[in-house]
Motif scaffolding. Structure first.
Motif, PDB file in Angstrom:
ATOM      1  N   GLN A  66      29.547  41.222  81.187  1.00 12.81           N
ATOM      2  CA  GLN A  66      29.608  40.541  79.891  1.00 12.81           C
ATOM      3  C   GLN A  66      30.968  40.703  79.215  1.00 12.81           C
ATOM      4  O   GLN A  66      31.157  40.223  78.100  1.00 12.81           O
TER       5      GLN A  66
ATOM      6  N   GLY B 297      22.509  40.832  79.124  1.00 14.21           N
ATOM      7  CA  GLY B 297      23.177  40.697  80.413  1.00 14.21           C
ATOM      8  C   GLY B 297      23.754  41.991  80.951  1.00 14.21           C
ATOM      9  O   GLY B 297      24.371  41.992  82.027  1.00 14.21           O
ATOM     10  N   TRP B 298      23.590  43.081  80.226  1.00 15.40           N
ATOM     11  CA  TRP B 298      24.073  44.367  80.722  1.00 15.40           C
ATOM     12  C   TRP B 298      23.189  44.840  81.886  1.00 15.40           C
ATOM     13  O   TRP B 298      22.006  44.497  81.961  1.00 15.40           O
TER      14      TRP B 298
ATOM     15  N   ARG C 194      28.425  47.196  81.389  1.00 21.92           N
ATOM     16  CA  ARG C 194      28.772  46.080  80.505  1.00 21.92           C
ATOM     17  C   ARG C 194      29.788  45.126  81.137  1.00 21.92           C
ATOM     18  O   ARG C 194      30.174  44.142  80.512  1.00 21.92           O
TER      19      ARG C 194
ATOM     20  N   SER D  22      34.511  36.101  79.503  1.00 20.94           N
ATOM     21  CA  SER D  22      33.905  34.799  79.221  1.00 20.94           C
ATOM     22  C   SER D  22      33.993  33.934  80.471  1.00 20.94           C
ATOM     23  O   SER D  22      34.600  34.323  81.480  1.00 20.94           O
TER      24      SER D  22
ATOM     25  N   GLN E 188      29.275  40.742  72.930  1.00 20.95           N
ATOM     26  CA  GLN E 188      28.678  40.647  74.258  1.00 20.95           C
ATOM     27  C   GLN E 188      27.168  40.431  74.183  1.00 20.95           C
ATOM     28  O   GLN E 188      26.503  40.897  73.253  1.00 20.95           O
ATOM     29  N   ASP E 189      26.644  39.743  75.185  1.00 16.38           N
ATOM     30  CA  ASP E 189      25.201  39.528  75.322  1.00 16.38           C
ATOM     31  C   ASP E 189      24.589  40.771  75.955  1.00 16.38           C
ATOM     32  O   ASP E 189      24.719  41.002  77.163  1.00 16.38           O
TER      33      ASP E 189
END
Length: 412
Positions: free
Chosen positions: A243, A261-262, A240, A246, A257-258
């Motif tokens: 993410q 994008g992990w 993670r 920022s 968190q997106d």
């Protein structure tokens, strides 16, 4: 600065292995480190003109052997010189892979010997196993370079003067020594992922080195389930990392968190390590924490997080490795499973623990639970208290954002 021969990559990959090999051959960590440094200086002079060798690690190790032998010949009697020559000049110039693995494992256990202070273990491991330069270690831990250099020097002197052996402990001592190695690696990771002070939320280099160390330890100790449990924890948490910040370097909480994008490759590897560790009896604090990390990364969304599983993992963690911080985090999980009031009640049970007295952890946690309960004015008071004791700049910016939100909500 350009690096035409790719020497920086070779330094990071081969420094620790070469030092470990030379330390075994010479019995002197200081001599081994100096010889390997000189070998890299030779490479810096010759590789740009002659080209990078096909096996740069072997080149460095061989050059370091010659450097160490030259020094021993200058400083020793004839008999000692002949003995050193026999020890340092093997039949083959190609290092044996299995021997290198054994050497690295010896070095890790030597760096994490219980006679050394924990901060010295970390610094030595980063220096002698990972190959981080003194300035890099100092920068990672936001300490003056002379302080770190002195710590390294004292630790190496302690190894020499106390006669700490460069070896893996005998089987009867292995169970009591392995936890120190695991704790050292995890400390590197946590300081990278949850930076305690300074301008950055995450220190990438420490995260990378901790994962590299954990992977190396699993390769060197394939039958140690605790090592796989620790690697699972680090991989699942580290997945993670990208993410967690920022675009302006601020801290992004897990719920915002997106998840697309992990790092899915890390998640798959971490879950595989988790299953393997559990099947081989790898219970304990690292496995329990890995289960918590796994519950987060497999949840399709924040709202679908399995908080019951997380509370159960915290219960297991509390039974084997209770700390005030574990109790605080369990209170958070309880608040999500059963509601903020239950979380606040659990937090009250631990809030006055002396180890939490100067930490931002309790007021920040209380503020979050109060915010979720809609008690905005009380939440604002506790956000202010947390801000008064936090040392990490991005975390402080996050708390200020939350403070502004609850103040606005209270006013509205």
């Amino acid at each position: 600065m350009t690096d035409p021969a790719g020497l920086d990559d070779v330094y990071r990959a081969e420094f620790g292995r070469a030092v470990a090999t030379l330390a075994r051959l010479t019995g002197d960590i200081g001599l081994a480190e100096d010889a390997v440094q000189e070998a890299f200086a030779d490479a810096l002079r010759t590789w740009p003109q002659r080209g990078r060798p096909d096996n740069p690690g072997a080149w460095i190790t061989t050059a370091a052997r010659h450097r160490a032998l030259d020094r021993l010949r200058r400083e020793s009697s004839r008999d000692a010189r002949e003995s050193a020559a026999a020890q340092l000049m093997p039949d083959s110039e190609e290092p044996d892979v299995s021997s290198i693995a054994d050497d690295q494992l010896r070095m890790i256990f030597t760096c994490c010997h219980p006679a050394l202070a924990p901060e010295s273990r970390v610094a030595l491991t980063l220096r002698l196993v990972c190959g981080l330069r003194t300035a890099e270690i100092a920068r990672a831990f936001l300490q003056p370079e002379p302080t770190v250099a002195q710590r390294l020097s004292r630790a190496k002197a302690r190894i020499r003067d106390a006669g700490i052996p460069l070896r893996v402990p005998p089987p009867h001592l292995l169970p009591e020594r392995t936890p120190a190695v695991l704790a050292c690696i995890y400390l590197v990771f946590t300081e990278g992922y949850f930076a305690t002070s300074g301008p950055e939320a995450v220190r990438d280099e420490l995260c990378d080195e901790a994962v590299r160390l954990g992977t190396l330890l699993c390769e060197l100790m394939p039958r140690e389930p605790q090592a796989r449990a620790l690697l699972a924890l680090m991989l699942l948490t580290d997945s993670r990392r990208a993410q967690r910040r920022s675009a302006d370097g601020g801290l992004v909480p897990l719920e915002e968190q997106d998840r697309h994008g992990w790092n899915r490759a890390q998640i798959r590897a971490g879950l595989s390590c988790l299953v393997s560790a559990a099947e081989d009896g790898g219970g304990g604090k690292y496995l329990a924490q890995a289960r918590i990390a796994a519950a987060h990364v497999v949840a399709p969304s924040w709202d679908q997080t399995d908080w019951a599983a997380i509370v159960a993992a915290y219960d297991d963690l509390s039974s084997c490795a209770w700390t005030p911080a574990v109790a605080v985090n369990r209170a958070v999980a309880l608040g999500f499973r059963d509601g903020p009031a239950e979380g606040l009640g659990a937090l009250d049970e631990i809030a006055d623990h002396p180890r939490l007295a100067n930490s931002h952890l309790v007021p920040a946690t209380r503020a979050e639970l109060l915010r979720r309960a809609g008690r905005y004015r009380e939440a604002a008071d506790h956000y202010r208290r947390a801000l008064a004791s936090i040392g990490n700049d991005p975390a402080a910016r996050y708390l200020r954002r939350r403070l502004d939100e609850v103040v606005a909500a209270d006013a509205g």
